[in-house]
Design an enzyme around this catalytic site. Structure first.
Site, PDB file in Angstrom:
ATOM      1  N   GLU A  43     -31.952 -12.494  45.574  1.00  0.00           N
ATOM      2  CA  GLU A  43     -32.539 -13.796  45.254  1.00  0.00           C
ATOM      3  C   GLU A  43     -33.826 -13.648  44.446  1.00  0.00           C
ATOM      4  O   GLU A  43     -34.092 -14.436  43.546  1.00  0.00           O
ATOM      5  CB  GLU A  43     -32.785 -14.610  46.530  1.00  0.00           C
ATOM      6  CG  GLU A  43     -31.510 -15.157  47.153  1.00  0.00           C
ATOM      7  CD  GLU A  43     -30.728 -16.078  46.209  1.00  0.00           C
ATOM      8  OE1 GLU A  43     -31.328 -16.684  45.315  1.00  0.00           O
ATOM      9  OE2 GLU A  43     -29.501 -16.149  46.351  1.00  0.00           O
ATOM     10  N   TYR A 126     -37.496 -22.325  47.259  1.00  0.00           N
ATOM     11  CA  TYR A 126     -36.114 -22.016  46.900  1.00  0.00           C
ATOM     12  C   TYR A 126     -35.628 -20.739  47.592  1.00  0.00           C
ATOM     13  O   TYR A 126     -34.559 -20.712  48.212  1.00  0.00           O
ATOM     14  CB  TYR A 126     -35.942 -21.886  45.366  1.00  0.00           C
ATOM     15  CG  TYR A 126     -34.601 -21.266  45.071  1.00  0.00           C
ATOM     16  CD1 TYR A 126     -33.455 -22.042  45.158  1.00  0.00           C
ATOM     17  CD2 TYR A 126     -34.475 -19.898  44.842  1.00  0.00           C
ATOM     18  CE1 TYR A 126     -32.202 -21.474  44.993  1.00  0.00           C
ATOM     19  CE2 TYR A 126     -33.237 -19.323  44.677  1.00  0.00           C
ATOM     20  CZ  TYR A 126     -32.101 -20.111  44.749  1.00  0.00           C
ATOM     21  OH  TYR A 126     -30.870 -19.548  44.613  1.00  0.00           O
ATOM     22  N   ASP A 144     -31.565 -24.954  42.786  1.00  0.00           N
ATOM     23  CA  ASP A 144     -31.992 -24.236  41.585  1.00  0.00           C
ATOM     24  C   ASP A 144     -31.476 -25.018  40.374  1.00  0.00           C
ATOM     25  O   ASP A 144     -30.963 -26.140  40.512  1.00  0.00           O
ATOM     26  CB  ASP A 144     -31.491 -22.781  41.595  1.00  0.00           C
ATOM     27  CG  ASP A 144     -29.975 -22.690  41.504  1.00  0.00           C
ATOM     28  OD1 ASP A 144     -29.296 -23.740  41.524  1.00  0.00           O
ATOM     29  OD2 ASP A 144     -29.451 -21.568  41.392  1.00  0.00           O
ATOM     30  N   CYS A 196     -19.430 -26.162  36.233  1.00  0.00           N
ATOM     31  CA  CYS A 196     -20.279 -27.280  35.787  1.00  0.00           C
ATOM     32  C   CYS A 196     -21.418 -26.697  34.949  1.00  0.00           C
ATOM     33  O   CYS A 196     -22.594 -26.826  35.283  1.00  0.00           O
ATOM     34  CB  CYS A 196     -20.809 -28.044  36.999  1.00  0.00           C
ATOM     35  SG  CYS A 196     -21.532 -29.633  36.532  1.00  0.00           S
ATOM     36  N   CYS A 203     -14.537 -29.937  33.519  1.00  0.00           N
ATOM     37  CA  CYS A 203     -14.183 -30.978  34.490  1.00  0.00           C
ATOM     38  C   CYS A 203     -12.699 -30.936  34.858  1.00  0.00           C
ATOM     39  O   CYS A 203     -12.321 -31.294  35.976  1.00  0.00           O
ATOM     40  CB  CYS A 203     -14.544 -32.351  33.931  1.00  0.00           C
ATOM     41  SG  CYS A 203     -16.281 -32.487  33.498  1.00  0.00           S
ATOM     42  N   CYS A 206     -12.365 -28.768  37.844  1.00  0.00           N
ATOM     43  CA  CYS A 206     -13.472 -28.846  38.810  1.00  0.00           C
ATOM     44  C   CYS A 206     -13.007 -29.478  40.127  1.00  0.00           C
ATOM     45  O   CYS A 206     -12.417 -30.559  40.117  1.00  0.00           O
ATOM     46  CB  CYS A 206     -14.614 -29.671  38.211  1.00  0.00           C
ATOM     47  SG  CYS A 206     -15.992 -29.855  39.369  1.00  0.00           S
ATOM     48  N   CYS A 212     -17.078 -37.229  41.114  1.00  0.00           N
ATOM     49  CA  CYS A 212     -18.132 -37.099  40.108  1.00  0.00           C
ATOM     50  C   CYS A 212     -18.324 -38.384  39.287  1.00  0.00           C
ATOM     51  O   CYS A 212     -17.469 -38.763  38.479  1.00  0.00           O
ATOM     52  CB  CYS A 212     -17.810 -35.925  39.184  1.00  0.00           C
ATOM     53  SG  CYS A 212     -19.104 -35.623  37.984  1.00  0.00           S
TER      54      CYS A 212
HETATM   55  S1  SF4 Z   1     -16.417 -33.052  37.240  1.00  0.00           S
HETATM   56 FE1  SF4 Z   1     -18.620 -33.405  37.458  1.00  0.00          FE
HETATM   57  S2  SF4 Z   1     -19.310 -31.734  38.789  1.00  0.00           S
HETATM   58 FE2  SF4 Z   1     -17.301 -31.164  37.997  1.00  0.00          FE
HETATM   59  S3  SF4 Z   1     -17.694 -29.959  36.127  1.00  0.00           S
HETATM   60 FE3  SF4 Z   1     -17.412 -32.101  35.513  1.00  0.00          FE
HETATM   61  S4  SF4 Z   1     -19.479 -32.918  35.450  1.00  0.00           S
HETATM   62 FE4  SF4 Z   1     -19.579 -31.051  36.683  1.00  0.00          FE
END
Ligand code: SF4
Length: 350
Positions: A43, A126, A144, A196, A203, A206, A212
């Site tokens: 870290e 953090y 972060d 992301c 997306c 994701c 989202c």
């Molecule tokens: S769906 Fe939302 S959280 Fe997922 S990669 Fe796209 S912008 Fe990022």
């Protein structure tokens, strides 16, 4: 209702990136616990640095100093030399201070408690949250740059950073898993680093897509918003790269405080708009055509390089000679390595 924590953990169970300091989710479920020393070291190294750059340094440190007690007993100069090239050298000085405090005040075992971690040198909010979550599975929330980006997009929040940090922390806290906080912390950071991403969020693959808001609104590429930074100023300096007649190099250890503190380097002038020359010894100094250029967090540096051969009986006002055999350019911080690369061709043995 979309459960961010559950979706992330399901994704992480399959896609967790293997890292030398990480206990993979299947092993964790089987009862394997992370090594807090290895987690803390990772870290500290990962602050401002990519995983790819950190891997080799982490392995080197774990080989040289396998426990926090070994690191605490190490010579300062050895640790600074091993850190050379990783940048942000205050981290290396604090690393040693922290290792010594863990040994002196906690019997060589990292405290598990977030507040006790926060009292250790070099551990900010953090790192305390990351170590307590990852190493000890405490329900601490990490925030972060990666997590900030994910939170801004999940909530389609256009508040600019850094003012948005408390709001994003609030979102992050709400999503933190209480059953698997260590895996959750690593999952959200992995998602930000691999899916992301800043420039082209994937997306389509994701796991958080159904949750989202930015993806639904089509605003993900614009987030997170950031308050524009002031342009970085440029500072100037002169590095004096000299060799003695027997080939030894003239180097000095920089003061403990300030930039590159405690690191070995060439004697230099102050760094500013137009610093006065500060030769470490009288000599026929030659100015090279090229300068060493480097960008620090808050400014650009242009370091003019001057070279000279010094007599065998030279008595410099600063620094000390290091024999050609003992000199290791890779133990220098990057900007000093750049000056060395420029100077070396003009200082070959005659
Ligand atoms: S769906 Fe939302 S959280 Fe997922 S990669 Fe796209 S912008 Fe990022």
């Amino acid at each position: 209702m979309c459960d961010v924590s559950e979706a992330l953990l399901d994704w992480y169970d399959i896609h967790a990136r293997s890292m030398p300091w990480r206990v993979m989710p299947a092993d964790r479920k089987a009862g394997v616990r992370p090594n807090p020393y290895a987690v803390w070291l990772s870290e500290v190294m990962l602050q401002q640095t990519t995983v790819a750059a950190v891997r080799a340094y982490h392995s080197k440190f774990m080989t040289l100093w396998p426990t926090v007690s070994d690191l605490a007993a190490a010579e300062d100069a050895e640790v600074m030399a091993a850190w050379a090239g990783l940048g942000y050298y205050a981290r290396a000085r604090n690393l040693l201070k922290c290792a010594r405090a863990v040994v002196a005040d906690h019997g060589g075992r990292f405290p598990q408690d977030h507040d006790a971690l926060l009292k250790l040198p070099g551990i900010g909010p953090y790192t305390a949250a990351a170590v307590s979550a990852i190493a000890f599975d405490a329900p601490s929330t990490v925030l972060d740059g990666n997590v900030e980006r994910v939170m801004a997009r999940l909530h389609d929040d256009h508040t600019p950073l850094p003012a948005a940090k408390p709001v994003f922390m609030d979102y992050a806290r709400r999503h933190t898993s209480h059953s698997r906080p260590g895996d959750y912390a690593q999952a959200v950071m992995d998602l930000g680093a691999t899916i992301c991403t800043q420039k082209s969020p994937a997306c389509g693959i994701c796991p958080l897509r159904p949750c989202c808001a930015a993806q639904a609104a089509g605003t993900q590429a614009d987030l997170p918003k950031k308050t524009p930074k002031k342009p970085k100023p440029t500072r100037h300096g002169i590095a004096y790269v000299a060799r003695r007649a027997d080939g030894a190099w003239l180097l000095e250890t920089r003061p403990d405080t300030g930039l590159l503190g405690g690191m070995l380097g060439w004697p230099t002038t102050e760094w500013g708009d137009d610093p006065a020359p500060a030769e470490p010894a009288p000599a026929q100094w030659q100015t090279l055509n090229d300068a060493a250029r480097h960008t620090f967090t808050h400014f650009h540096l242009i370091l003019q390089v001057r070279t000279a051969w010094l007599a065998q009986d030279a008595r410099p006002s600063r620094g000390r000679f290091i024999t050609a055999e003992a000199f290791n350019p890779s133990a220098l911080p990057t900007v000093m390595q750049k000056a060395y690369t420029l100077a070396a061709a003009t200082l070959r043995p005659l």
